[in-house]
Design a protein around this motif. Structure first.
Motif, PDB file in Angstrom:
ATOM      1  N   ARG A 137       0.831  -1.203   0.000  1.00  0.00           N
ATOM      2  CA  ARG A 137       0.000   0.000   0.000  1.00  0.00           C
ATOM      3  C   ARG A 137       0.868   1.256   0.000  1.00  0.00           C
ATOM      4  O   ARG A 137       1.902   1.328   0.671  1.00  0.00           O
ATOM      5  CB  ARG A 137      -0.934  -0.003   1.212  1.00  0.00           C
ATOM      6  CG  ARG A 137      -1.866  -1.198   1.244  1.00  0.00           C
ATOM      7  CD  ARG A 137      -2.684  -1.256   2.511  1.00  0.00           C
ATOM      8  NE  ARG A 137      -3.600  -0.133   2.607  1.00  0.00           N
ATOM      9  CZ  ARG A 137      -4.446   0.055   3.621  1.00  0.00           C
ATOM     10  NH1 ARG A 137      -4.482  -0.822   4.619  1.00  0.00           N
ATOM     11  NH2 ARG A 137      -5.250   1.095   3.637  1.00  0.00           N
ATOM     12  N   ARG A 139       1.036   5.571   0.362  1.00  0.00           N
ATOM     13  CA  ARG A 139       0.373   6.755   0.891  1.00  0.00           C
ATOM     14  C   ARG A 139      -0.173   7.580  -0.274  1.00  0.00           C
ATOM     15  O   ARG A 139       0.278   7.442  -1.409  1.00  0.00           O
ATOM     16  CB  ARG A 139       1.357   7.580   1.713  1.00  0.00           C
ATOM     17  CG  ARG A 139       1.879   6.845   2.947  1.00  0.00           C
ATOM     18  CD  ARG A 139       2.970   7.653   3.622  1.00  0.00           C
ATOM     19  NE  ARG A 139       3.524   6.936   4.768  1.00  0.00           N
ATOM     20  CZ  ARG A 139       4.575   7.352   5.456  1.00  0.00           C
ATOM     21  NH1 ARG A 139       5.207   8.469   5.091  1.00  0.00           N
ATOM     22  NH2 ARG A 139       5.005   6.646   6.485  1.00  0.00           N
ATOM     23  N   PRO A 140      -1.136   8.483  -0.003  1.00  0.00           N
ATOM     24  CA  PRO A 140      -1.729   9.262  -1.104  1.00  0.00           C
ATOM     25  C   PRO A 140      -0.696   9.993  -1.956  1.00  0.00           C
ATOM     26  O   PRO A 140      -0.778   9.983  -3.191  1.00  0.00           O
ATOM     27  CB  PRO A 140      -2.668  10.224  -0.372  1.00  0.00           C
ATOM     28  CG  PRO A 140      -3.042   9.500   0.880  1.00  0.00           C
ATOM     29  CD  PRO A 140      -1.828   8.724   1.282  1.00  0.00           C
ATOM     30  N   THR A 141       0.280  10.632  -1.302  1.00  0.00           N
ATOM     31  CA  THR A 141       1.295  11.356  -2.070  1.00  0.00           C
ATOM     32  C   THR A 141       2.127  10.394  -2.907  1.00  0.00           C
ATOM     33  O   THR A 141       2.429  10.659  -4.079  1.00  0.00           O
ATOM     34  CB  THR A 141       2.216  12.147  -1.137  1.00  0.00           C
ATOM     35  OG1 THR A 141       1.429  13.021  -0.325  1.00  0.00           O
ATOM     36  CG2 THR A 141       3.216  12.967  -1.928  1.00  0.00           C
ATOM     37  N   GLN A 142       2.485   9.268  -2.307  1.00  0.00           N
ATOM     38  CA  GLN A 142       3.264   8.279  -3.042  1.00  0.00           C
ATOM     39  C   GLN A 142       2.466   7.695  -4.202  1.00  0.00           C
ATOM     40  O   GLN A 142       3.010   7.455  -5.284  1.00  0.00           O
ATOM     41  CB  GLN A 142       3.709   7.169  -2.093  1.00  0.00           C
ATOM     42  CG  GLN A 142       4.685   7.628  -1.024  1.00  0.00           C
ATOM     43  CD  GLN A 142       4.974   6.543  -0.011  1.00  0.00           C
ATOM     44  OE1 GLN A 142       4.204   5.595   0.149  1.00  0.00           O
ATOM     45  NE2 GLN A 142       6.087   6.678   0.697  1.00  0.00           N
ATOM     46  N   ALA A 143       1.172   7.475  -3.976  1.00  0.00           N
ATOM     47  CA  ALA A 143       0.319   6.963  -5.048  1.00  0.00           C
ATOM     48  C   ALA A 143       0.235   7.962  -6.196  1.00  0.00           C
ATOM     49  O   ALA A 143       0.243   7.576  -7.378  1.00  0.00           O
ATOM     50  CB  ALA A 143      -1.074   6.653  -4.510  1.00  0.00           C
ATOM     51  N   LEU A 144       0.150   9.256  -5.874  1.00  0.00           N
ATOM     52  CA  LEU A 144       0.110  10.286  -6.916  1.00  0.00           C
ATOM     53  C   LEU A 144       1.412  10.279  -7.718  1.00  0.00           C
ATOM     54  O   LEU A 144       1.398  10.348  -8.954  1.00  0.00           O
ATOM     55  CB  LEU A 144      -0.126  11.656  -6.286  1.00  0.00           C
ATOM     56  CG  LEU A 144      -0.068  12.854  -7.246  1.00  0.00           C
ATOM     57  CD1 LEU A 144      -1.159  12.739  -8.306  1.00  0.00           C
ATOM     58  CD2 LEU A 144      -0.193  14.165  -6.473  1.00  0.00           C
ATOM     59  N   TRP A 253       7.669   4.043  -5.612  1.00  0.00           N
ATOM     60  CA  TRP A 253       7.283   5.263  -6.324  1.00  0.00           C
ATOM     61  C   TRP A 253       8.480   6.006  -6.913  1.00  0.00           C
ATOM     62  O   TRP A 253       8.318   6.915  -7.731  1.00  0.00           O
ATOM     63  CB  TRP A 253       6.573   6.215  -5.349  1.00  0.00           C
ATOM     64  CG  TRP A 253       7.369   6.390  -4.076  1.00  0.00           C
ATOM     65  CD1 TRP A 253       7.253   5.669  -2.938  1.00  0.00           C
ATOM     66  CD2 TRP A 253       8.439   7.332  -3.851  1.00  0.00           C
ATOM     67  NE1 TRP A 253       8.169   6.072  -1.993  1.00  0.00           N
ATOM     68  CE2 TRP A 253       8.906   7.105  -2.542  1.00  0.00           C
ATOM     69  CE3 TRP A 253       9.036   8.326  -4.615  1.00  0.00           C
ATOM     70  CZ2 TRP A 253       9.948   7.838  -1.985  1.00  0.00           C
ATOM     71  CZ3 TRP A 253      10.076   9.068  -4.073  1.00  0.00           C
ATOM     72  CH2 TRP A 253      10.520   8.819  -2.757  1.00  0.00           C
TER      73      TRP A 253
END
Length: 768
Positions: A137, A139-144, A253
Motif C-alpha cells: 500500500r 500513501r496518497p502522495t506516493q500513489a500520486l 514510487w
C-alpha cells in the motif's frame, strides 16, 4: 443437464456467435492481418520473451555467484542486467557460428529460459510464501507520484509505435549493424573497415535477435523498439532499487523521479533504437554492487561488479562515465584493507573484478584484434598496424572522430567546475533540436546544496559523488546531452532520495519541495511535443497518429522506410550493396558496405589504385560488392573532388541501373571488368569563397585531398586559359554563378555526372 448449465451454455453460444459475427464484419472492412493491434501485440509478447529470458537467466547467474537473493528491486535490476549480458554473449557466439535465422530467434531465449528456469521456480515459490508480509500500500502522495510516473512511461512508449521513430544514428549504425549481420546470417568483420562496425555493439546484438523475428520489417523494427523499452523499464526498477538502498526502505514510487528529467522525451535522448538506454540499464547495478563492494570486498561481489561493468563497456564507449565511481570504491576499499595486503586473499577481490571485466569484454576487443589487428580499431592503428586502413582515411577520420576536449590546465578545470553547475541550464545538443531552451532537467543540481542542511546517509553521498564523477568524465570526453542518459538513473535516484529526506522536514519545506517539483513538471510538459524529431514534421507523435488512421488513407502504412525496402525487394538474395555517401541505410535487409569518408578504411575513390573504372571494379569485387546505391545526380561532397568524379564516372557509365527509388539509384556491378583508361586532367572552376584548390588545371590524383589533409596543396598549371583548360581536360568542375554560362563547346562535349553543391561535375564524352 441442469437449467443453470443450459443457461450458461446458451449464453456461451450467443457470445460466440456474436464474436464471430463481429470478426466477419470487421474483417470485411479491414483484414485482421492489417490490424495494428496484432502487430503491437506480437512485438510486446516477443519483448516479454526477451525480458523473461534475461530475468530468469540473470537470476540463476546471480544466485549461482552470490549464493543468496537480494532485496526485491535490487535483485531484479541486477539479475536483468546480468541476463542481458548473457543474452548478448549467446547472440555473439551464435553469430560467430553463422546461426542467425529463425532457429536462432527461437533457440536463444529458449536456451536461457531452460538454464534459468529451475532456480526461478524455486525462488518464485519462496517469494509467494513471503509475499503476504510485504506492504504494497502507498500513501496518497506516493500513489500520486506513482501514477505520474506511469503517465511518463506512457509518453515514452507512444513514439516507439512507429518505426519512423528510429533515430538517424540508429539507421546509420545501431540497426544497420544488426541488419548486416542478419543478412549475412553470421557475425563477420566489415571488410571495408567500417569504424562503427568495430565499436561496442551489445545493443546491436539485441536488435539482431529482434530482426530475426517473423513478419514484415515493420514487425521486426517494432520488436527491436520494444526490446529497448524493456531495458528502459528495468532501468526504472533500478532507480527504485537505488533509493531503497540509500534510504533503507522500499520506494516503489521512486522510479517516477526519472521523468523529472524531461530530456528523455526529446529526439536523440529518448527511446530511438540507439544504445544510450541500453547502456543506462547497467547504471543502477554498477552503483548497487559498488556499494556492496565498499561494505565488504567479497570476491563474489567483485565478479558481479566486473560483469555489469563489462556490460556497460560492451554497449558503448561513452558509458565510461559510469566507471569513475567503482574505481574510486576499489581504491577506498583497498585503502581500508591496506593492513591486510600482506595476505594474498586481500588481493583476490580486485583481481577478480579486473579479470571479469577483461574476460567479459573479450567479445569486443578480441574480435576487433582478430578482425582488424587493433582491439580498439582504429584508435590504436598507429601502434598496432590496424587493417584495413588507407592513408587517405586519416584526414577525414581525424576530422570526424578526433577527441576534442577542453584545454588542460587551470582554465580547463575552471570551465569544468562551471559546467558541473550549469550543465542542466545550458543545452549541449544540436541547436536544431530544441534551440537554446534547456530541457535536460535541473532538480538534481538544484537539490545538491540541500545535502549541507540535512543529515544525508553515507550511501546518498556516494550516489551524488558518482554522479559528479561521471559528469567530470563526460566533460572531458564528449559533452553531448544524450551521453548523460547513462547517468540519469543515478541522478533520478539522488533526486528522489533527497526529496524524500526533505519531505520529513515539516510543512514549510514540504511546500517548497512541491513548488519546485511542480515547476519542473510544468516546464517539461511540452518537451514531448517539441518539433525536433526527424519524422512527422518534427513531432513523431504525428506519425503515430497517421499510422493509427491508416485504414482510412488507402496505402499500406506498414511499409517502413519505403525507398530502402523497395530496393531490398529489387535485390537478389546474397547481394552486398555499396552505399555511396549515405550514412542512413537501414531497410535494405541485405549486407552493406559504406564508402563515407572517415567512417571506413578502404573505399577512397580517385586515389592511386582506385581511380580508373577497372581499378574501382576490381576493388569492389574484391570486397564482395554486387550492387551500388547512390543519390541520383547528387554528389554530397563528403569525399574529395577526385572521388566524386571517378565514382560517378564508374557508376553512370558502367553500372547497370535497376531503377530509381525515392531519389536513390540502384545499380548492379558490370559482370566484366571495364576497360582501363588514363585518369586524365581536371579543369577546376568553382565559386566557393574558400575552395580547396585554386581555379586551373590539375592532375586527377592531385585533387584527391580531403579537408584536414596535411599534405601540401597542389598548384594549378599556370600556362592555360579557362577555355584552353576545358578543351584539353577530361574532367570539368564548373560553377556558372561566377564563371558565366558554360561555353557551347563544353556543353556539347561534356556530360553531367552529378551536382556537387552549386558546381557541376562533368566528363568529356569522348577522350580529347
Amino acid at each position: 443437464m441442469t437449467p443453470p448449465q443450459t443457461r450458461r451454455w446458451g449464453l456461451l453460444g450467443v457470445l460466440l456467435v456474436g464474436t464471430l459475427a463481429f470478426v466477419a464484419v470487421a474483417h470485411h472492412h479491414q483484414p485482421l492481418g492489417g490490424w495494428l493491434f496484432f502487430h503491437y501485440l506480437q512485438a510486446t509478447l516477443l519483448a516479454a520473451v526477451f525480458a523473461s529470458a534475461c530475468l530468469v537467466s540473470g537470476h540463476a547467474l546471480l544466485l549461482r555467484v552470490l549464493g543468496r537473493t537480494l532485496p526485491l528491486e535490487e535483485h531484479a535490476a541486477i539479475a536483468f542486467a546480468l541476463g542481458v549480458l548473457a543474452f548478448s554473449l549467446v547472440t555473439f557466439a551464435c553469430g560467430l557460428l553463422g546461426l542467425y535465422g529463425p532457429a536462432f530467434f527461437v533457440g536463444c531465449p529458449s536456451l536461457l529460459l531452460v538454464v534459468g528456469l529451475p532456480s526461478a521456480r524455486r525462488t518464485l515459490a519462496a517469494f509467494r510464501r513471503h509475499a503476504a508480509g510485504i506492504r504494497w500500500r502507498l500513501r496518497p502522495t506516493q500513489a500520486l507520484v506513482f501514477a505520474l510516473g506511469c503517465v511518463g512511461a506512457v509518453l515514452v512508449w507512444l513514439p516507439i509505435l512507429t518505426p519512423e521513430n528510429a533515430s538517424y544514428d540508429s539507421r546509420w549504425h545501431h540497426l544497420s549493424i544488426a541488419q548486416h549481420y542478419v543478412a549475412e546470417g553470421a557475425l563477420r568483420r566489415f571488410d571495408e573497415g567500417w569504424v562503427f562496425g568495430a565499436q561496442p555493439q551489445l545493443a546491436s546484438l539485441l536488435y539482431a535477435w529482434a530482426l530475426c523475428a517473423p513478419g514484415a520489417l515493420f514487425d521486426r523494427v517494432e520488436t527491436a523498439a520494444h526490446v529497448e523499452l524493456i531495458t528502459f523499464l528495468f532501468a526504472l526498477v533500478g532507480v527504485s532499487a537505488l533509493v531503497r538502498s540509500v534510504l533503507g526502505k522500499r520506494a516503489p514510487w521512486a522510479f517516477a523521479a526519472l521523468f523529472l528529467f524531461p530530456g528523455i522525451y526529446c529526439y536523440d535522448s529518448g527511446l530511438v533504437l540507439g544504445a544510450d538506454h541500453v547502456a543506462a540499464v547497467w547504471a543502477a547495478p554498477i552503483l548497487l554492487l559498488s556499494l556492496r563492494y565498499l561494505d565488504a570486498a567479497d570476491t563474489r561481489v567483485a565478479c558481479l561488479l566486473g560483469g555489469v561493468l563489462a556490460g556497460a563497456l560492451s554497449t558503448k564507449y561513452t558509458a565510461v562515465n559510469l566507471l569513475p565511481l567503482p574505481l574510486l570504491v576499489v581504491l577506498v576499499r583497498g585503502g581500508r584493507d591496506v593492513r591486510g595486503l600482506r595476505r594474498p586473499e586481500s588481493l583476490l577481490p580486485p583481481l577478480a573484478l579486473a579479470t571479469s571485466v577483461v574476460v567479459l569484454t573479450a567479445p569486443h576487443w578480441l574480435k576487433n584484434w582478430i578482425f582488424y589487428g587493433d582491439p580498439l580499431f582504429p584508435i590504436l592503428r598507429g601502434w598496432l598496424g590496424a587493417h584495413p586502413w588507407s592513408p587517405a582515411a586519416e584526414a577525414p577520420y581525424e576530422t570526424w572522430f578526433a577527441l576534442r576536449h577542453p584545454p588542460f590546465g587551470w582554465h580547463g578545470i575552471g570551465e569544468m567546475l562551471t559546467t558541473l553547475v550549469t550543465f542542466p541550464f545550458v543545452p549541449h545538443d544540436f541547436e536544431g533540436y530544441h534551440g537554446k531552451v534547456p530541457i535536460f532537467g535541473s532538480l538534481f543540481t538544484l537539490l545538491t546544496p540541500a545535502l549541507f542542511f540535512v543529515r544525508p546517509r553515507r550511501r546518498l553521498l556516494w550516489l551524488f559523488a558518482g554522479c559528479y564523477l561521471g559528469l567530470v568524465a563526460w566533460f572531458w570526453l564528449h559533452q553531448f546531452d544524450r551521453y548523460l542518459q547513462t547517468l540519469v538513473p543515478w541522478m533520478a535516484a539522488g533526486t528522489a532520495a533527497s526529496l524524500s529526506l526533505l519531505w520529513r522536514e515539516g510543512a514549510l519545506v514540504r511546500t517548497a519541495c512541491g513548488a519546485l517539483v511542480t515547476l519542473q513538471l510544468v516546464w517539461g510538459s511540452d518537451v514531448p511535443f517539441i518539433p525536433a524529431h526527424r519524422a512527422g514534421d518534427g513531432v513523431v507523435l504525428k506519425s503515430v497518429i497517421d499510422l493509427a488512421s491508416h485504414h482510412f488513407r488507402g496505402p499500406d502504412p506498414l511499409e517502413s522506410f519505403p525507398p530502402w525496402q523497395a530496393m531490398g525487394r529489387a535485390l537478389p538474395p546474397g547481394a552486398k550493396v555499396l552505399i555511396h555517401e549515405e550514412e542512413v541505410h537501414f531497410g535494405l535487409s541485405r549486407a552493406t558496405a559504406l564508402d563515407y569518408s572517415g567512417d571506413q578504411g578502404v573505399f577512397y575513390w580517385g586515389e592511386p589504385g582506385a581511380s580508373t573504372p577497372a581499378e574501382i571494379w576490381r576493388l569492389l569485387r574484391q570486397h564482395g560488392i554486387t550492387h551500388l546505391v547512390w543519390a541520383s545526380k547528387l554528389d554530397h561532397a563528403s569525399d574529395t573532388v577526385a572521388a566524386g568524379l571517378t565514382f560517378f564516372d564508374f557508376a553512370t557509365r558502367y553500372a547497370k541501373p535497376l531503377g530509381t527509388f525515392g531519389g536513390f539509384v540502384l545499380a548492379a556491378l558490370p559482370p566484366a571488368e571495364p576497360p582501363s583508361a588514363a585518369p586524365g586532367q581536371v579543369a577546376y572552376y568553382p565559386c566557393d569563397r574558400t575552395p580547396p584548390f585554386s581555379p586551373g588545371v590539375y592532375d586527377l590524383h592531385a585533387m584527391a585531398r580531403a579537408p584536414g589533409d596535411r599534405r601540401p596543396i597542389a598548384k594549378p598549371r599556370a600556362d592555360s586559359s579557362m577555355a584552353e583548360a576545358i578543351a584539353t581536360s577530361r574532367w570539368l568542375v564548373f560553377d556558372a554563378r561566377c564563371h558565366g554560362r558554360l561555353p557551347e563547346a563544353a556543353r556539347n562535349g561534356f556530360e553531367l555526372l552529378a551536382a556537387r553543391g552549386n558546381a557541376m561535375l562533368l566528363e568529356r564524352k569522348e577522350a580529347p
